[in-house]
Write a protein that holds these residues in place. Structure first.
Motif, PDB file in Angstrom:
ATOM      1  N   THR A   1       4.725  -0.482 -13.829  1.00 35.12           N
ATOM      2  CA  THR A   1       3.283  -0.257 -13.797  1.00 35.12           C
ATOM      3  C   THR A   1       2.956   0.093 -12.350  1.00 35.12           C
ATOM      4  O   THR A   1       3.203  -0.707 -11.442  1.00 35.12           O
ATOM      5  CB  THR A   1       2.506  -1.508 -14.220  1.00 35.12           C
ATOM      6  OG1 THR A   1       2.891  -1.863 -15.554  1.00 35.12           O
ATOM      7  CG2 THR A   1       1.004  -1.251 -14.170  1.00 35.12           C
TER       8      THR A   1
ATOM      9  N   ASP B   1      -6.571  -3.497  -5.996  1.00 42.32           N
ATOM     10  CA  ASP B   1      -6.911  -4.171  -7.252  1.00 42.32           C
ATOM     11  C   ASP B   1      -5.675  -4.679  -7.990  1.00 42.32           C
ATOM     12  O   ASP B   1      -5.719  -5.729  -8.634  1.00 42.32           O
ATOM     13  CB  ASP B   1      -7.694  -3.221  -8.172  1.00 42.32           C
ATOM     14  CG  ASP B   1      -9.091  -2.923  -7.654  1.00 42.32           C
ATOM     15  OD1 ASP B   1      -9.611  -3.727  -6.851  1.00 42.32           O
ATOM     16  OD2 ASP B   1      -9.652  -1.874  -8.035  1.00 42.32           O
ATOM     17  N   LYS B   2      -4.557  -3.936  -7.899  1.00 41.24           N
ATOM     18  CA  LYS B   2      -3.368  -4.295  -8.671  1.00 41.24           C
ATOM     19  C   LYS B   2      -2.109  -4.202  -7.814  1.00 41.24           C
ATOM     20  O   LYS B   2      -2.028  -3.400  -6.886  1.00 41.24           O
ATOM     21  CB  LYS B   2      -3.222  -3.373  -9.889  1.00 41.24           C
ATOM     22  CG  LYS B   2      -4.346  -3.518 -10.914  1.00 41.24           C
ATOM     23  CD  LYS B   2      -4.118  -2.598 -12.094  1.00 41.24           C
ATOM     24  CE  LYS B   2      -5.229  -2.749 -13.140  1.00 41.24           C
ATOM     25  NZ  LYS B   2      -5.029  -1.843 -14.295  1.00 41.24           N
ATOM     26  N   THR B   3      -1.135  -5.031  -8.155  1.00 44.28           N
ATOM     27  CA  THR B   3       0.184  -4.989  -7.539  1.00 44.28           C
ATOM     28  C   THR B   3       1.125  -4.172  -8.418  1.00 44.28           C
ATOM     29  O   THR B   3       1.047  -4.237  -9.654  1.00 44.28           O
ATOM     30  CB  THR B   3       0.741  -6.419  -7.378  1.00 44.28           C
ATOM     31  OG1 THR B   3      -0.110  -7.167  -6.526  1.00 44.28           O
ATOM     32  CG2 THR B   3       2.158  -6.405  -6.792  1.00 44.28           C
TER      33      THR B   3
ATOM     34  N   ASN C   1      -1.925   2.853  -4.570  1.00 44.52           N
ATOM     35  CA  ASN C   1      -2.289   2.018  -3.422  1.00 44.52           C
ATOM     36  C   ASN C   1      -1.799   2.683  -2.139  1.00 44.52           C
ATOM     37  O   ASN C   1      -0.849   2.216  -1.501  1.00 44.52           O
ATOM     38  CB  ASN C   1      -1.662   0.618  -3.550  1.00 44.52           C
ATOM     39  CG  ASN C   1      -2.141  -0.137  -4.778  1.00 44.52           C
ATOM     40  OD1 ASN C   1      -3.197   0.152  -5.327  1.00 44.52           O
ATOM     41  ND2 ASN C   1      -1.358  -1.108  -5.222  1.00 44.52           N
TER      42      ASN C   1
ATOM     43  N   PRO D   1       0.117   1.336  -9.822  1.00 43.11           N
ATOM     44  CA  PRO D   1      -1.230   1.695  -9.368  1.00 43.11           C
ATOM     45  C   PRO D   1      -1.145   2.585  -8.133  1.00 43.11           C
ATOM     46  O   PRO D   1      -0.115   2.645  -7.455  1.00 43.11           O
ATOM     47  CB  PRO D   1      -1.840   0.341  -9.017  1.00 43.11           C
ATOM     48  CG  PRO D   1      -0.673  -0.493  -8.608  1.00 43.11           C
ATOM     49  CD  PRO D   1       0.481  -0.047  -9.451  1.00 43.11           C
TER      50      PRO D   1
ATOM     51  N   THR E   1       6.267  -5.594  -4.842  1.00 43.90           N
ATOM     52  CA  THR E   1       6.267  -5.534  -6.299  1.00 43.90           C
ATOM     53  C   THR E   1       6.512  -6.915  -6.896  1.00 43.90           C
ATOM     54  O   THR E   1       7.113  -7.785  -6.272  1.00 43.90           O
ATOM     55  CB  THR E   1       7.346  -4.562  -6.828  1.00 43.90           C
ATOM     56  OG1 THR E   1       8.644  -5.066  -6.514  1.00 43.90           O
ATOM     57  CG2 THR E   1       7.186  -3.185  -6.228  1.00 43.90           C
TER      58      THR E   1
ATOM     59  N   GLU F   1      -4.742 -11.129  -5.811  1.00 47.35           N
ATOM     60  CA  GLU F   1      -4.331 -12.071  -6.849  1.00 47.35           C
ATOM     61  C   GLU F   1      -2.860 -12.474  -6.695  1.00 47.35           C
ATOM     62  O   GLU F   1      -2.466 -13.578  -7.057  1.00 47.35           O
ATOM     63  CB  GLU F   1      -4.560 -11.430  -8.223  1.00 47.35           C
ATOM     64  CG  GLU F   1      -4.155 -12.281  -9.410  1.00 47.35           C
ATOM     65  CD  GLU F   1      -4.347 -11.558 -10.730  1.00 47.35           C
ATOM     66  OE1 GLU F   1      -3.979 -12.138 -11.775  1.00 47.35           O
ATOM     67  OE2 GLU F   1      -4.856 -10.431 -10.724  1.00 47.35           O
ATOM     68  N   ASP F   2      -2.049 -11.568  -6.141  1.00 47.80           N
ATOM     69  CA  ASP F   2      -0.614 -11.820  -5.978  1.00 47.80           C
ATOM     70  C   ASP F   2      -0.244 -12.170  -4.540  1.00 47.80           C
ATOM     71  O   ASP F   2       0.923 -12.064  -4.146  1.00 47.80           O
ATOM     72  CB  ASP F   2       0.187 -10.596  -6.415  1.00 47.80           C
ATOM     73  CG  ASP F   2       0.158 -10.402  -7.922  1.00 47.80           C
ATOM     74  OD1 ASP F   2       0.220 -11.416  -8.643  1.00 47.80           O
ATOM     75  OD2 ASP F   2       0.074  -9.252  -8.377  1.00 47.80           O
TER      76      ASP F   2
ATOM     77  N   LYS G   1       4.357  -3.313 -10.477  1.00 46.61           N
ATOM     78  CA  LYS G   1       5.267  -4.164 -11.240  1.00 46.61           C
ATOM     79  C   LYS G   1       6.475  -3.348 -11.696  1.00 46.61           C
ATOM     80  O   LYS G   1       6.333  -2.207 -12.137  1.00 46.61           O
ATOM     81  CB  LYS G   1       4.558  -4.770 -12.449  1.00 46.61           C
ATOM     82  CG  LYS G   1       3.406  -5.700 -12.087  1.00 46.61           C
ATOM     83  CD  LYS G   1       2.744  -6.263 -13.330  1.00 46.61           C
ATOM     84  CE  LYS G   1       1.581  -7.186 -12.960  1.00 46.61           C
ATOM     85  NZ  LYS G   1       0.905  -7.734 -14.161  1.00 46.61           N
TER      86      LYS G   1
ATOM     87  N   SER H   1      -2.076  -6.798  -4.561  1.00 45.46           N
ATOM     88  CA  SER H   1      -3.396  -7.312  -4.933  1.00 45.46           C
ATOM     89  C   SER H   1      -3.586  -8.694  -4.313  1.00 45.46           C
ATOM     90  O   SER H   1      -2.623  -9.423  -4.077  1.00 45.46           O
ATOM     91  CB  SER H   1      -3.529  -7.403  -6.455  1.00 45.46           C
ATOM     92  OG  SER H   1      -2.712  -8.445  -6.966  1.00 45.46           O
TER      93      SER H   1
END
Length: 294
Positions: free
Chosen positions: A94, A72-74, A98, A96, A11, A52-53, A76, A50
């Motif tokens: 938040t 797609d998303k980590t 996964n 997602p 996270t 990105e992270d 949070k 993700s």
């Protein structure tokens, strides 16, 4: 050296306490990886996040073998401590979906001494994945928190885990805090909950109670152990305490089957983590030295 595999989401955390706001890598897998690597365990971590992270992985100890699963998303989290009580926390998140699926896991699960499951939401580790691990005949340690969490306008609330019986038959040790235990069972008598949950499969049921210590029910001895909490020299960062307790308990379980000894060891490791910002950074020698003083 014991060999553990830990599974769950990473996270991106924001922590607010005493007027200070800071950002950090978070998630049970993060806190547990630090505990285990510092307590002489060979650690593999299966982590969702993700791409990105991906830089968040740099916060892990270098001796941890990381298997990243990119989505797609980590996840949070915002952890808000409105007063000096470390047991009082407001969470916003938040989350997602996964999920870690059986095909995401390494093929040599039977080579591990224990599997630690660290879900932070109900979708993180599906029951199919747990059943897959169970067939390798490796002890499974589970944190219950994720299966109880729901979001209400991004605020984390706890709701009953309606089908927990199906999960617990695969689990050797189950960990939760006192609020989670009451929500999970509908029972407000903590000294009865351990016995109740053990009938569904777990050998040890561990309920942490913040600065009042912990209760551990063993189905082997049919006894509830009351574990003391140690007074910290200072209170700095309560985030990840439950995750720390679980990892330390699992580590001590490699040396002894006595729940009380494991609980006292985990209590001291958690106290030492509370005294500093971030994850546990001590070692076995330091823990044992502190224990000898009590």
């Amino acid at each position: 050296m014991p060999k553990f595999i830990i599974i769950g989401p990473l996270t991106r955390d924001t922590i607010s306490r005493d007027g200070l706001v800071y950002h950090s890598t978070g998630g049970a897998v993060y806190y547990q990886a630090s505990v285990l690597s510092n307590l002489d365990v060979d650690v593999t971590a299966v982590i969702t996040l993700s791409r990105e992270d991906e830089e968040l992985l740099n916060a892990f100890p270098q001796n941890v073998d990381i298997i990243p699963l990119f989505f797609d998303k980590t996840m949070k989290f915002e952890n808000i401590y409105p007063n000096h009580n470390p047991n009082h926390r407001i969470q916003r998140a938040t989350v997602p979906e996964n999920p870690v699926k059986p095909e995401n896991l390494p093929d040599d699960i039977e080579s591990y001494d224990a599997v630690l499951l660290c879900p932070l939401s109900p979708s993180d580790i599906p029951i199919e994945t747990i059943e897959h691990i169970f067939h390798y005949n490796v002890p499974i340690y589970m944190g219950a928190q994720g299966y109880l969490r729901q979001l209400n306008d991004h605020r984390v609330i706890l709701k009953p885990w309606n089908n927990f019986e199906k999960f617990l038959r695969f689990v050797q040790m189950i960990f939760m805090d006192e609020v989670e235990a009451k929500v999970m069972t509908g029972n407000h008598k903590l000294d009865k909950i351990g016995n109740e949950l053990s009938t569904f499969g777990p050998q040890d049921v561990i309920i942490t109670c913040g600065d009042r210590g912990a209760l551990i029910y063993s189905s082997i001895s049919e006894h509830t152990y009351k574990i003391p909490a140690f007074t910290p020299m200072q209170t700095m960062d309560p985030t990840g305490l439950g995750d720390t307790y679980m990892a330390a308990y699992a580590r001590k379980r490699m040396e002894t089957s006595d729940p009380e000894t494991c609980g006292i060891f985990a209590s001291m490791v958690s106290t030492m983590k509370l005294e500093k910002i971030g994850p546990f950074q001590g070692n076995i020698t330091m823990v044992n030295e502190r224990l000898r003083k009590f």
